[in-house]
Design a protein around this motif. Structure first.
Motif, mmCIF file in Angstrom:
data_model
loop_
_atom_site.group_PDB
_atom_site.id
_atom_site.type_symbol
_atom_site.label_atom_id
_atom_site.label_comp_id
_atom_site.label_asym_id
_atom_site.label_seq_id
_atom_site.Cartn_x
_atom_site.Cartn_y
_atom_site.Cartn_z
ATOM 1 N N LEU A 151 5.181 -8.572 -9.015
ATOM 2 C CA LEU A 151 3.844 -8.192 -8.534
ATOM 3 C C LEU A 151 3.156 -7.216 -9.488
ATOM 4 N N GLN A 200 4.108 -4.290 -10.592
ATOM 5 C CA GLN A 200 4.083 -2.927 -10.044
ATOM 6 C C GLN A 200 4.517 -1.894 -11.079
ATOM 7 N N ASN A 201 3.541 -1.286 -11.732
ATOM 8 C CA ASN A 201 3.773 -0.164 -12.639
ATOM 9 C C ASN A 201 2.813 0.923 -12.187
ATOM 10 N N GLY A 258 -4.950 -3.472 -5.742
ATOM 11 C CA GLY A 258 -3.578 -3.005 -5.937
ATOM 12 C C GLY A 258 -3.439 -1.501 -5.909
ATOM 13 N N GLY A 265 -1.044 0.334 -4.782
ATOM 14 C CA GLY A 265 0.316 0.861 -4.961
ATOM 15 C C GLY A 265 0.641 1.873 -3.877
ATOM 16 N N GLU A 274 -4.335 -4.848 -1.166
ATOM 17 C CA GLU A 274 -2.933 -4.749 -1.583
ATOM 18 C C GLU A 274 -2.158 -5.938 -1.019
ATOM 19 N N ILE A 275 -1.434 -6.620 -1.912
ATOM 20 C CA ILE A 275 -0.710 -7.831 -1.515
ATOM 21 C C ILE A 275 0.658 -7.512 -0.894
ATOM 22 N N ASP A 276 1.249 -6.371 -1.262
ATOM 23 C CA ASP A 276 2.642 -6.079 -0.882
ATOM 24 C C ASP A 276 2.693 -5.321 0.449
ATOM 25 N N GLN A 307 -4.114 -8.213 1.497
ATOM 26 C CA GLN A 307 -4.488 -9.566 1.076
ATOM 27 C C GLN A 307 -4.332 -9.719 -0.430
HETATM 28 N N1 SAM Z 1 -2.980 1.542 -8.331
HETATM 29 C C1 SAM Z 1 -1.570 1.868 -8.440
HETATM 30 C C2 SAM Z 1 -1.352 2.822 -9.589
HETATM 31 O O1 SAM Z 1 -2.224 2.877 -10.461
HETATM 32 O O2 SAM Z 1 -0.335 3.495 -9.615
HETATM 33 C C3 SAM Z 1 -0.703 0.625 -8.600
HETATM 34 C C4 SAM Z 1 -1.052 -0.303 -9.746
HETATM 35 S S1 SAM Z 1 0.118 -1.588 -10.039
HETATM 36 C C5 SAM Z 1 -0.177 -1.860 -11.769
HETATM 37 C C6 SAM Z 1 -0.582 -3.068 -9.349
HETATM 38 C C7 SAM Z 1 -0.663 -3.143 -7.841
HETATM 39 O O3 SAM Z 1 -1.288 -4.401 -7.489
HETATM 40 C C8 SAM Z 1 0.651 -3.148 -7.097
HETATM 41 O O4 SAM Z 1 0.561 -2.275 -6.004
HETATM 42 C C9 SAM Z 1 0.836 -4.602 -6.600
HETATM 43 O O5 SAM Z 1 1.612 -4.704 -5.423
HETATM 44 C C10 SAM Z 1 -0.614 -5.013 -6.395
HETATM 45 N N2 SAM Z 1 -0.879 -6.466 -6.510
HETATM 46 C C11 SAM Z 1 -0.245 -7.377 -7.287
HETATM 47 N N3 SAM Z 1 -0.812 -8.592 -7.176
HETATM 48 C C12 SAM Z 1 -1.854 -8.456 -6.304
HETATM 49 C C13 SAM Z 1 -2.824 -9.368 -5.775
HETATM 50 N N4 SAM Z 1 -2.844 -10.657 -6.147
HETATM 51 N N5 SAM Z 1 -3.733 -8.894 -4.880
HETATM 52 C C14 SAM Z 1 -3.712 -7.573 -4.512
HETATM 53 N N6 SAM Z 1 -2.821 -6.678 -4.990
HETATM 54 C C15 SAM Z 1 -1.911 -7.098 -5.875
#
Ligand code: SAM
Length: 292
Positions: A26, A28-29, A56, A58, A77-79, A101
């Motif tokens: 996903l 997740q960073n 996203g 996080g 947020e998907i997770d 979503q």
């Molecule tokens: N915003 C946070 C931060 O900067 O620390 C997290 C960023 S992380 C790079 C990407 C986030 O997008 C994760 O929380 C992940 O679960 C979420 N994500 C991944 N694919 C997604 C999607 N298709 N729709 C919505 N969220 C998504």
């Protein structure tokens, strides 16, 4: 003011408290540098009248910084595992709405109509999941949302492509697609060390401000983008060969393609990467007219 979520210490505390394990699939960073987060929000020029859309959130690192400055924040947020964590970390902020979503499946027009009834402008601000940066950006642009623009973190290599100028190695159909809709500028590069876990690549923040009008007049947008994509299909080939080989029915249209190139004053031996957006527009307009 509450303690920042994004300090390394607080982030680790939150992750430990919930026993959260990262899902690489996903993207997740999470960011653990509050200075960079503030710079992202600065670049987006968020005011107390702005509606912010985040993709996203996080554990809420960026969401929190947005909530402090924007009128309202809506985050996709998907997770599902992150929802209780976000409810906790963002509890001090009454102006945040989390939508569980996949943003690629969301009806963002509807969300904007429902959530942002009384804002001066709307900005998308996000640290994007890297496995889907391009589809997300293209969806946000081609959905023609009523937004001012976006400030997003993504792989440096992709940021360079989005903002690339003709004649450079990074210039391609993605540069043209993005620059047709927006004015693009790389705001800063970001080292991999400010994330946990660290990604394998360096990152950059890009600002895309939506244009009021496209920079070139195109009589058939879908055809224009077809011509652009075909021109870059094989980067080492000439524009003529690429168009003949990669436009649907290209071979049957060879003569019209040659006439159009001549008409638009484009040497058929040039490569697609040397053509400006104006040249692509002239070429596709002439060719479209010849095919009618
Ligand atoms: N915003 C946070 C931060 O900067 O620390 C997290 C960023 S992380 C790079 C990407 C986030 O997008 C994760 O929380 C992940 O679960 C979420 N994500 C991944 N694919 C997604 C999607 N298709 N729709 C919505 N969220 C998504």
């Amino acid at each position: 003011m509450h303690k920042d979520i994004a300090t390394p210490r607080r982030t680790k505390e939150i992750l430990d408290q919930y026993g959260f394990s990262f899902k690489k699939s996903l993207g997740q960073n999470f960011l653990i540098d509050t200075n960079i987060l503030r710079k992202i929000v600065d670049a987006a020029e968020i005011s107390s009248e702005t509606g912010a859309i985040e993709i996203g959130p996080g554990i809420g690192a960026l969401t929190e910084q947005l909530a402090r400055r924007a009128k309202k924040v809506v985050a996709f947020e998907i997770d599902q595992r992150l929802l209780p964590i976000l409810a906790d970390t963002l509890s001090p902020y009454g102006n945040v709405r989390i939508i569980h979503q996949d943003v690629l499946k969301a009806d963002i027009h509807q969300v904007i109509a429902d959530e942002f009834t009384d804002v001066a402008d709307i900005m998308v601000v996000a640290n994007l999941p890297y496995y889907v940066t391009t589809p997300i950006i293209m969806k946000l642009l081609t959905d023609r949302l009523p937004i001012r623009g976006m400030v997003v973190m993504l792989q440096k290599e992709v940021a360079d492509r989005l903002a690339a100028k003709p004649g450079t190695k990074d210039y391609g159909s993605l540069s043209i697609a993005v620059q047709y809709y927006t004015e693009a500028a790389v705001v800063m590069t970001v080292p991999r060390t400010v994330f946990i876990p660290q990604p394998n690549v360096d990152s950059a923040v890009i600002r895309l401000i939506k244009r009021k009008q496209p920079p070139v007049a195109v009589n058939d947008e879908a055809f224009f983008f077809q011509v652009v994509r075909a021109s870059f299909a094989q980067r080492r080939k000439t524009i003529l060969n690429n168009l003949v080989n990669n436009l649907p029915n290209g071979r049957a249209m060879k003569e019209q393609i040659e006439i159009s190139l001549a008409n638009a004053s484009i040497d058929p031996r040039r490569r697609g990467e040397t053509l400006t957006m104006e040249e692509f527009a002239a070429l596709s307009n002439v060719l479209r007219n010849l095919l009618n």
